[in-house]
Write a protein that holds these residues in place. Structure first.
Motif, PDB file in Angstrom:
ATOM      1  N   ARG A   1       0.856  -1.145  -0.005  1.00  0.00           N
ATOM      2  CA  ARG A   1      -0.070  -0.107  -0.096  1.00  0.00           C
ATOM      3  C   ARG A   1       0.904   1.373   0.084  1.00  0.00           C
ATOM      4  N   TRP A   2       2.182   1.291   0.731  1.00  0.00           N
ATOM      5  CA  TRP A   2       2.715   2.382   0.903  1.00  0.00           C
ATOM      6  C   TRP A   2       3.647   2.481  -0.497  1.00  0.00           C
ATOM      7  N   ALA A   3       4.059   1.077  -1.120  1.00  0.00           N
ATOM      8  CA  ALA A   3       4.706   1.359  -2.154  1.00  0.00           C
ATOM      9  C   ALA A   3       4.015   1.867  -3.456  1.00  0.00           C
ATOM     10  N   PHE A   4       2.688   1.552  -3.190  1.00  0.00           N
ATOM     11  CA  PHE A   4       1.742   2.164  -4.473  1.00  0.00           C
ATOM     12  C   PHE A   4       1.707   3.795  -4.259  1.00  0.00           C
ATOM     13  N   ALA A   5       1.623   4.246  -3.132  1.00  0.00           N
ATOM     14  CA  ALA A   5       1.765   5.557  -2.888  1.00  0.00           C
ATOM     15  C   ALA A   5       3.180   6.270  -3.305  1.00  0.00           C
ATOM     16  N   ALA A   6       4.130   5.566  -2.955  1.00  0.00           N
ATOM     17  CA  ALA A   6       5.417   6.063  -3.320  1.00  0.00           C
ATOM     18  C   ALA A   6       5.518   6.052  -4.700  1.00  0.00           C
ATOM     19  N   LEU A   7       5.142   4.970  -5.465  1.00  0.00           N
ATOM     20  CA  LEU A   7       5.073   4.920  -7.047  1.00  0.00           C
ATOM     21  C   LEU A   7       4.213   6.084  -7.462  1.00  0.00           C
ATOM     22  N   ALA A   8       3.155   6.347  -7.010  1.00  0.00           N
ATOM     23  CA  ALA A   8       2.295   7.732  -7.393  1.00  0.00           C
ATOM     24  C   ALA A   8       3.061   8.952  -7.165  1.00  0.00           C
ATOM     25  N   LEU A   9       3.645   8.958  -6.304  1.00  0.00           N
ATOM     26  CA  LEU A   9       4.402  10.218  -5.937  1.00  0.00           C
ATOM     27  C   LEU A   9       5.613  10.457  -6.998  1.00  0.00           C
ATOM     28  N   VAL A  10       6.153   9.340  -7.503  1.00  0.00           N
ATOM     29  CA  VAL A  10       7.338   9.422  -8.173  1.00  0.00           C
ATOM     30  C   VAL A  10       6.667   9.755  -9.623  1.00  0.00           C
ATOM     31  N   LEU A  11       5.775   9.164 -10.128  1.00  0.00           N
ATOM     32  CA  LEU A  11       5.269   9.625 -11.481  1.00  0.00           C
ATOM     33  C   LEU A  11       4.601  10.764 -11.615  1.00  0.00           C
TER      34      LEU A  11
END
Length: 348
Positions: free
Chosen positions: A65-75
Motif C-alpha cells: 500500500r505504501w509502495a503504491f503511494a510512493a510510486l504514485a508520487l514518483v510518477l
C-alpha cells in the motif's frame, strides 16, 4: 520591486499548494487502485487450494500500500517540478525503507508457507523437524541481513552519515580492528547459527540432555536455544554451546526412545515368572512400540538383586507413561504374588 517579490512569493506558494494537492490526489488514486487489485488477488487466493498465495497476499497488503503511494508520487513528480523537489528530499530515505519492507514481507511469507507445510505432529517426524529447524535459523539470519542492508542504505542518504563514512574509510585499518573486536560476539553467533543449520546437531522437537538437564528443543534462535523440560521450565542455552561441548541427543536418528525401570528384589526371587509377567504387561500396553522389551539381572549383593526392565516407545511422552505404568504394574504383581506365597505357606 516589492511587488515583484510578492508576486514571486505568491507564485511559490501557489506552486507548493498545487504540488501538495497533486501529490494527495495521486496517493488517493494509488490507494484506490491498490484496494481493487488486492481485493481481486484475495479472491483468487481464496479459490486456490494452496495456502502459499493466501499468506503472500495477506503479508504484502500493508507494505505494498505504501509502495503504491510512493510510486504514485514518483510518477506525479516527473510532471510537477515543485513536487519533484520535495520528493528528492525524502526519496533517499523512504525508498530503501519501502524496498526493505517489501523484501522482508515476501521473505516472511515464504518462511511461513514452508513452515506450514512441515507437519511435526506425526510419529516419524524427523525429516519435518530438520526442515523446520533450517527454516527457523535461515529466517532469523535472513531477517537480520535484510534489516542491516536496509538501514545501511537509509543512513547513506543522510549527508552527515555519508561524510562520516568517507572519513572512516581514510583510517580503514583502525576501523577494521575496532569493528572486528566489537562485532566478534555477533559474528560468532551468526556463524554458529549457520553451522547449526548445515550440520544439524539438533533439530526442533529433539530430546536432548545437556548439563544434566533433559528436555525437548522448543526453539532455535541465532544466539540461543530454548529447551523445555518435563516440568515446563525453559532452559536458555547459547547456540555455540551445542557446537563446543558434548551433549546427548536421544532422537537424532528417530523419534523412538528406549527407557529402563530398575527393581531391587530379594535374592531368592524367581526370575522366570518375573520375566513372563513383564513381557505380558509390556505387550498389552498400547504405549509399547514393539521394538525393545527384555529383563536382565544387572547386579547382585548379599541383600538384593538389581533387575533392569528395558522397554521402548514411539516418543518421550509415551515412554514416560509406559515406564510409570510398568513400574506400578510390576510392584502390584510382586505384592500380590508375595501375599499368595504367604497364604500358601500358612495353609501348609
Amino acid at each position: 520591486m516589492s511587488g515583484l517579490q510578492g508576486f514571486a512569493e505568491h507564485g511559490i506558494i501557489r506552486d507548493l499548494a498545487f504540488a501538495i494537492l497533486a501529490g494527495a490526489l495521486a496517493i488517493i488514486a494509488a490507494l484506490v487502485v491498490h484496494h481493487l487489485l488486492f481485493r481481486l488477488l484475495h479472491r483468487i487466493a481464496v479459490r486456490s487450494e494452496g495456502a502459499v498465495d493466501d499468506m503472500l497476499v495477506d503479508t504484502l497488503a500493508r507494505p505494498s500500500r505504501w509502495a503504491f503511494a510512493a510510486l504514485a508520487l514518483v510518477l506525479t513528480a516527473r510532471e510537477i517540478p515543485a513536487l519533484d523537489d520535495i520528493w528528492e528530499r525524502v526519496a533517499g530515505f523512504a525508498m530503501p525503507a519501502l524496498v526493505g519492507w517489501m523484501a522482508l514481507a515476501v521473505f516472511h511469507a515464504f518462511i511461513r508457507a514452508m513452515t506450514e507445510r512441515t507437519d511435526i505432529s506425526d510419529a516419524d517426524n524427523r525429516r519435518a523437524r530438520r526442515r523446520r529447524t533450517r527454516l527457523a535459523i535461515f529466517s532469523r539470519i535472513g531477517t537480520g541481513l535484510i534489516v542491516f542492508v536496509t538501514v545501511g542504505l537509509m543512513l547513506l542518504s543522510v549527508p552527515g552519515v555519508r561524510d562520516i563514512g568517507v572519513t572512516l574509510m581514510a583510517s580503514a585499518g583502525l576501523v577494521t580492528l575496532a569493528v572486528g573486536a566489537a562485532a566478534q560476539p555477533a559474528l560468532k553467533s551468526l556463524i554458529a547459527g549457520l553451522q547449526m543449520a548445515l550440520t544439524e546437531p539438533i533439530a526442533i522437537d529433539d530430546i536432548v540432555v545437556i548439563e544434566g538437564e533433559t528436555g525437548r528443543v522448543e526453539d532455535i534462535k541465532s544466539t540461543h536455544v530454548v529447551i523445555r523440560t518435563w516440568d515446563e521450565r525453559r532452559l536458555i542455552v547459547p547456540t555455540i554451546k551445542f557446537l563446543d561441548t558434548s551433549f546427548q541427543n536421544w532422537s537424532r536418528s528417530g523419534t523412538g526412545l528406549t527407557g529402563t525401570v530398575m527393581l531391587y528384589l530379594d535374592p531368592m526371587t524367581e526370575i522366570a515368572p518375573l520375566r513372563e509377567e513383564f513381557a505380558r504387561m509390556v505387550k498389552a500396553s498400547p504405549l509399547f512400540d514393539g521394538r525393545v522389551s527384555h529383563l536382565q539381572v544387572t547386579n547382585m549383593t548379599h541383600e538384593a538383586i538389581e533387575v533392569r526392565l528395558t522397554m521402548s516407545a514411539a516418543h518421550l511422552g509415551a515412554l514416560g507413561e509406559l515406564r510409570a505404568s510398568v513400574r506400578e504394574g510390576m510392584l502390584d504383581w510382586l505384592r500380590r504374588r508375595s501375599l499368595q506365597d504367604e497364604g500358601a505357606a500358612e495353609g501348609a
